[in-house]
Design a protein around this motif. Structure first.
Motif, PDB file in Angstrom:
ATOM      1  N   UNK A 253      11.597  -6.295  13.536  1.00 46.93           N
ATOM      2  CA  UNK A 253      10.611  -5.425  14.187  1.00 46.93           C
ATOM      3  C   UNK A 253       9.768  -4.696  13.157  1.00 46.93           C
ATOM      4  N   UNK A 254      10.284  -4.557  11.945  1.00 49.38           N
ATOM      5  CA  UNK A 254       9.524  -3.864  10.889  1.00 49.38           C
ATOM      6  C   UNK A 254       8.773  -4.885  10.034  1.00 49.38           C
ATOM      7  N   UNK A 255       9.473  -5.880   9.526  1.00 52.37           N
ATOM      8  CA  UNK A 255       8.813  -6.915   8.701  1.00 52.37           C
ATOM      9  C   UNK A 255       8.640  -6.435   7.271  1.00 52.37           C
ATOM     10  N   UNK A 256       8.690  -7.369   6.325  1.00 48.27           N
ATOM     11  CA  UNK A 256       8.744  -6.975   4.918  1.00 48.27           C
ATOM     12  C   UNK A 256       7.374  -6.794   4.269  1.00 48.27           C
ATOM     13  N   UNK A 257       6.303  -7.281   4.897  1.00 45.32           N
ATOM     14  CA  UNK A 257       5.017  -7.200   4.199  1.00 45.32           C
ATOM     15  C   UNK A 257       4.394  -5.811   4.353  1.00 45.32           C
ATOM     16  N   UNK A 258       3.578  -5.469   3.363  1.00 41.14           N
ATOM     17  CA  UNK A 258       2.871  -4.185   3.343  1.00 41.14           C
ATOM     18  C   UNK A 258       3.813  -2.987   3.348  1.00 41.14           C
ATOM     19  N   UNK A 259       4.963  -3.174   2.703  1.00 46.65           N
ATOM     20  CA  UNK A 259       5.880  -2.056   2.460  1.00 46.65           C
ATOM     21  C   UNK A 259       5.927  -1.748   0.964  1.00 46.65           C
ATOM     22  N   UNK A 260       4.964  -2.295   0.208  1.00 51.35           N
ATOM     23  CA  UNK A 260       4.949  -2.079  -1.244  1.00 51.35           C
ATOM     24  C   UNK A 260       4.504  -0.660  -1.554  1.00 51.35           C
ATOM     25  N   UNK A 261       5.487   0.193  -1.954  1.00 56.92           N
ATOM     26  CA  UNK A 261       5.161   1.601  -2.208  1.00 56.92           C
ATOM     27  C   UNK A 261       4.625   1.773  -3.621  1.00 56.92           C
ATOM     28  N   UNK A 262       3.850   2.820  -3.826  1.00 60.59           N
ATOM     29  CA  UNK A 262       3.286   3.094  -5.147  1.00 60.59           C
ATOM     30  C   UNK A 262       2.043   3.951  -5.044  1.00 60.59           C
ATOM     31  N   UNK A 263       1.004   3.497  -5.739  1.00 60.36           N
ATOM     32  CA  UNK A 263      -0.228   4.294  -5.837  1.00 60.36           C
ATOM     33  C   UNK A 263      -1.051   4.313  -4.565  1.00 60.36           C
ATOM     34  N   UNK A 264      -0.730   3.398  -3.622  1.00 59.48           N
ATOM     35  CA  UNK A 264      -1.457   3.418  -2.356  1.00 59.48           C
ATOM     36  C   UNK A 264      -2.583   2.410  -2.294  1.00 59.48           C
ATOM     37  N   UNK A 265      -3.329   2.498  -1.195  1.00 60.33           N
ATOM     38  CA  UNK A 265      -4.352   1.489  -0.944  1.00 60.33           C
ATOM     39  C   UNK A 265      -5.742   1.930  -1.385  1.00 60.33           C
ATOM     40  N   UNK A 266      -6.445   0.948  -2.000  1.00 59.35           N
ATOM     41  CA  UNK A 266      -7.850   1.136  -2.344  1.00 59.35           C
ATOM     42  C   UNK A 266      -8.626  -0.033  -1.777  1.00 59.35           C
ATOM     43  N   UNK A 267      -9.731  -0.365  -2.436  1.00 58.77           N
ATOM     44  CA  UNK A 267     -10.511  -1.514  -1.991  1.00 58.77           C
ATOM     45  C   UNK A 267     -11.676  -1.113  -1.127  1.00 58.77           C
ATOM     46  N   UNK A 268     -12.425  -2.124  -0.721  1.00 64.33           N
ATOM     47  CA  UNK A 268     -13.672  -1.852   0.001  1.00 64.33           C
ATOM     48  C   UNK A 268     -13.426  -1.672   1.485  1.00 64.33           C
ATOM     49  N   UNK A 269     -12.192  -1.872   1.957  1.00 64.69           N
ATOM     50  CA  UNK A 269     -12.021  -1.852   3.411  1.00 64.69           C
ATOM     51  C   UNK A 269     -11.075  -0.801   3.965  1.00 64.69           C
ATOM     52  N   UNK A 270      -9.814  -0.748   3.534  1.00 62.03           N
ATOM     53  CA  UNK A 270      -8.902   0.240   4.146  1.00 62.03           C
ATOM     54  C   UNK A 270      -9.479   1.665   4.082  1.00 62.03           C
ATOM     55  N   UNK A 271      -9.958   2.119   2.906  1.00 65.13           N
ATOM     56  CA  UNK A 271     -10.465   3.502   2.864  1.00 65.13           C
ATOM     57  C   UNK A 271     -11.661   3.711   3.801  1.00 65.13           C
ATOM     58  N   UNK A 272     -12.612   2.777   3.772  1.00 62.42           N
ATOM     59  CA  UNK A 272     -13.814   3.004   4.601  1.00 62.42           C
ATOM     60  C   UNK A 272     -13.519   2.782   6.079  1.00 62.42           C
ATOM     61  N   UNK A 273     -12.646   1.829   6.385  1.00 62.27           N
ATOM     62  CA  UNK A 273     -12.394   1.542   7.802  1.00 62.27           C
ATOM     63  C   UNK A 273     -11.545   2.633   8.460  1.00 62.27           C
ATOM     64  N   UNK A 274     -10.561   3.177   7.735  1.00 65.16           N
ATOM     65  CA  UNK A 274      -9.806   4.290   8.319  1.00 65.16           C
ATOM     66  C   UNK A 274     -10.748   5.484   8.516  1.00 65.16           C
ATOM     67  N   UNK A 275     -11.605   5.728   7.519  1.00 65.29           N
ATOM     68  CA  UNK A 275     -12.544   6.855   7.647  1.00 65.29           C
ATOM     69  C   UNK A 275     -13.491   6.645   8.831  1.00 65.29           C
ATOM     70  N   UNK A 276     -13.981   5.407   8.985  1.00 64.58           N
ATOM     71  CA  UNK A 276     -14.966   5.143  10.054  1.00 64.58           C
ATOM     72  C   UNK A 276     -14.343   5.296  11.437  1.00 64.58           C
ATOM     73  N   UNK A 277     -13.125   4.807  11.614  1.00 63.91           N
ATOM     74  CA  UNK A 277     -12.552   4.881  12.968  1.00 63.91           C
ATOM     75  C   UNK A 277     -12.094   6.312  13.267  1.00 63.91           C
ATOM     76  N   UNK A 278     -11.681   7.046  12.227  1.00 63.28           N
ATOM     77  CA  UNK A 278     -11.344   8.464  12.438  1.00 63.28           C
ATOM     78  C   UNK A 278     -12.606   9.225  12.863  1.00 63.28           C
ATOM     79  N   UNK A 279     -13.709   8.990  12.147  1.00 65.53           N
ATOM     80  CA  UNK A 279     -14.960   9.682  12.484  1.00 65.53           C
ATOM     81  C   UNK A 279     -15.438   9.291  13.883  1.00 65.53           C
ATOM     82  N   UNK A 280     -15.311   7.992  14.218  1.00 67.85           N
ATOM     83  CA  UNK A 280     -15.765   7.537  15.540  1.00 67.85           C
ATOM     84  C   UNK A 280     -14.904   8.164  16.632  1.00 67.85           C
ATOM     85  N   UNK A 281     -13.583   8.246  16.397  1.00 68.01           N
ATOM     86  CA  UNK A 281     -12.698   8.864  17.392  1.00 68.01           C
ATOM     87  C   UNK A 281     -13.062  10.332  17.584  1.00 68.01           C
ATOM     88  N   UNK A 282     -13.278  11.026  16.464  1.00 74.60           N
ATOM     89  CA  UNK A 282     -13.652  12.453  16.555  1.00 74.60           C
ATOM     90  C   UNK A 282     -14.954  12.621  17.322  1.00 74.60           C
TER      91      UNK A 282
END
Ligand SMILES: NC(=O)C1=CN([C@@H]2O[C@H](COP(=O)(O)OP(=O)(O)OC[C@H]3O[C@@H](n4cnc5c(N)ncnc54)[C@H](O)[C@@H]3O)[C@@H](O)[C@H]2O)C=CC1
Ligand SMILES: O=C(O)[C@H]1O[C@H](OP(=O)(O)OP(=O)(O)OC[C@H]2O[C@@H](n3ccc(=O)[nH]c3=O)[C@H](O)[C@@H]2O)[C@H](O)[C@@H](O)[C@@H]1O
Length: 430
Positions: A253-282
């Motif tokens: 039910x949990x699955x092993x992928x995307x459980x890699x802990x450390x410095x966190x997520x960057x890139x062109x998508x996770x940061x902007x997409x979480x920000x965009x959907x948070x702003x849209x929800x607000x």
């Protein structure tokens, strides 16, 4: 079929080359003349495993590029693969999408016969129906459903494995509102469905397709942040977070992928997409508390890493090697990479920074022209007072006596990649 793709970046170039490989005739339209020239010369404008071979194989034949929107007239469908960056408040910036929709509409005004317009970019729910369709209507003088149809087909590929991800998808999501649009989409995707061994094809509404993309990214980003939150707790208790996370990942039910802990997520998508959907929800009056917490945990990881360094050494005047500049291994993309945040903070604190990455150095040089860059991890470590490992490139696991050339062998590992050995003052972020 004859396909046109507006935007030849990571997504546009990858899907164009892959659609050509699947047997379609594809024209890429971009405003960037260098990208167009490169594609027409048979050279991939970005670094993606397997892409260069596909571009070389099909350029000049089933794949061509142009700056001229008129070449869309000979195609049956157009994918919009344009950037959807963040405004300062995190909300989605639809400037490129709107500009391309207007240019496309002006072109479609001269087309006889039906056309399908497919949003490939990640856009907040209702964008295709409320912002893209009407712009094309206005510029073309045609109506949605009469002259052209609109659809949304989110893309789930990852950078670094873009070609493989596109050609072997877990699912294909087709959002449309007319049978005719679904039929055209079916025809476009039939060779992919066949080649990929019949992955699930989800036929849904346009706004649902848009939201599926955000839900997918939000879930993955939050999963990593929860892993980081748990790993931070583990560290407080001296508990091995790798063992904990690997073991919970065995629960199906949990699955092993995307459980890699450390410095966190960057890139062109996770940061902007979480920000965009948070702003849209607000914008609709809903406060997405869990998602905001995922962002907060992510934002805190680089600072936690610097705190570990500050506990050992005064940053002012200290030479710090930053190993790994790309936002993850396998790509030269540095957009929102954790290394950019670390370097900014190090420079603010008066440190002297030397960066190393196997492929992303030139991109980082544009962002930080005044720091030093090394040609190898060994050169970066030589005479450094400390090293921060920001990206989990495989080669960092093999580092050994290279650490002996450091002035003081302080190593803070943000990705749990370095092999621990005698003689280094090693600490893992989590
Ligand atoms: N990069 C990725 O791994 C993924 C990105 N996405 C989404 O796909 C979309 C595109 O992303 P990327 O390919 O990374 O962007 P990108 O920035 O790499 O490429 C966008 C391209 O569009 C071109 N462009 C801009 N305005 C134009 C116009 N008016 N007419 C023609 N071309 C124009 C630019 O010159 C550039 O080549 C975004 O919405 C992103 O969120 C979705 C899945 C994966
Ligand atoms: O919408 C997008 O553009 C894409 O965003 C991500 O793909 P990508 O950003 O290319 O890379 P990921 O492999 O997802 O990694 C994102 C970040 O998370 C970090 N990460 C990933 C996995 C993990 O376990 N831990 C972790 O910290 C990586 O280091 C990286 O900084 C998604 O995985 C794709 O499905 C999606 O299409």
């Amino acid at each position: 079929m004859n396909l046109s793709i507006i935007g030849s970046g990571y997504v546009g170039t990858t899907i164009a080359a892959c659609f050509a490989e699947l047997g379609h005739d594809v024209v890429n339209v971009d405003i960037d003349e260098d990208i167009v020239a490169s594609l027409n010369d048979g050279q991939a404008p970005i670094h993606e495993p397997g892409l260069a071979e596909l571009v070389e194989r099909h350029a000049g034949d089933r794949l061509r590029a142009t700056t001229d929107y008129d070449e869309i007239l000979d195609t049956d469908a157009t994918f919009l693969a344009l950037p959807t960056p963040s405004n300062d408040d995190g909300s989605i910036d639809l400037g490129a999408m709107k500009a391309a929709a207007t240019s496309l509409g002006e072109t479609l005004a001269r087309k006889d016969g039906q056309h399908l317009v497919v949003t490939k970019s990640t856009v907040v729910p209702t964008t295709t129906v409320d912002a893209i369709g009407p712009r094309i209507e206005e510029a073309s003088g045609k109506r949605v459903g009469e002259g052209f149809d609109i659809a949304m087909n989110p893309e789930f590929l990852r950078e670094g494995t873009a070609v493989d991800d596109f050609l072997s998808p877990d699912k294909i999501v087709l959002g449309a509102q007319t049978d005719r649009a679904y039929e055209t989409l079916d025809e476009i995707f039939a060779p992919l469905v066949d080649r990929a061994g019949n992955p699930p094809v989800v036929k849904t509404g346009i706004s649902e397709a848009e939201m599926i993309k955000y839900a997918n990214n939000a879930f993955l980003a939050s999963k990593i942040s929860l892993a980081n939150d748990l790993a931070n707790i583990c560290k407080e208790f001296g508990v091995d977070s790798d063992e904990v996370l690997e073991t919970i990942g065995l629960d199906s039910r949990i699955g092993s992928s995307f459980l890699g802990a450390g410095l966190g997520w960057g890139g062109s998508c996770f940061p902007k997409d979480t920000a965009a959907i948070i702003a849209a929800a607000r914008g609709r009056g809903y406060e997405p508390r869990l998602l905001q917490a995922a962002v907060d945990v992510n934002d805190g990881q680089p600072e936690r890493m610097l705190d570990l360094l500050r506990e050992r050494i005064d940053l002012d005047g200290t030479r710090v090697a930053v190993l790994g500049l790309a936002f993850k291994p396998g790509t030269d993309d540095i957009r929102k990479s954790r290394a950019t945040l670390l370097i900014s903070s190090l420079l603010d604190a008066g440190a002297d920074v030397v960066g190393y990455d196997p492929v992303a150095t030139e991109n980082m040089r544009e962002r930080f022209p005044d720091i030093d860059y090394a040609d190898s991890a060994a050169d970066a470590l030589a005479n450094a007072d400390a090293a921060l490992v920001a990206t989990d490139w495989d080669e960092f696991a093999a580092l050994d006596d290279e650490f002996d050339a450091m002035r003081s062998p302080i190593v803070i590992d943000g990705r749990r990649i370095v092999t621990r050995r005698e003689g280094i003052d090693y600490e893992s972020l989590v």
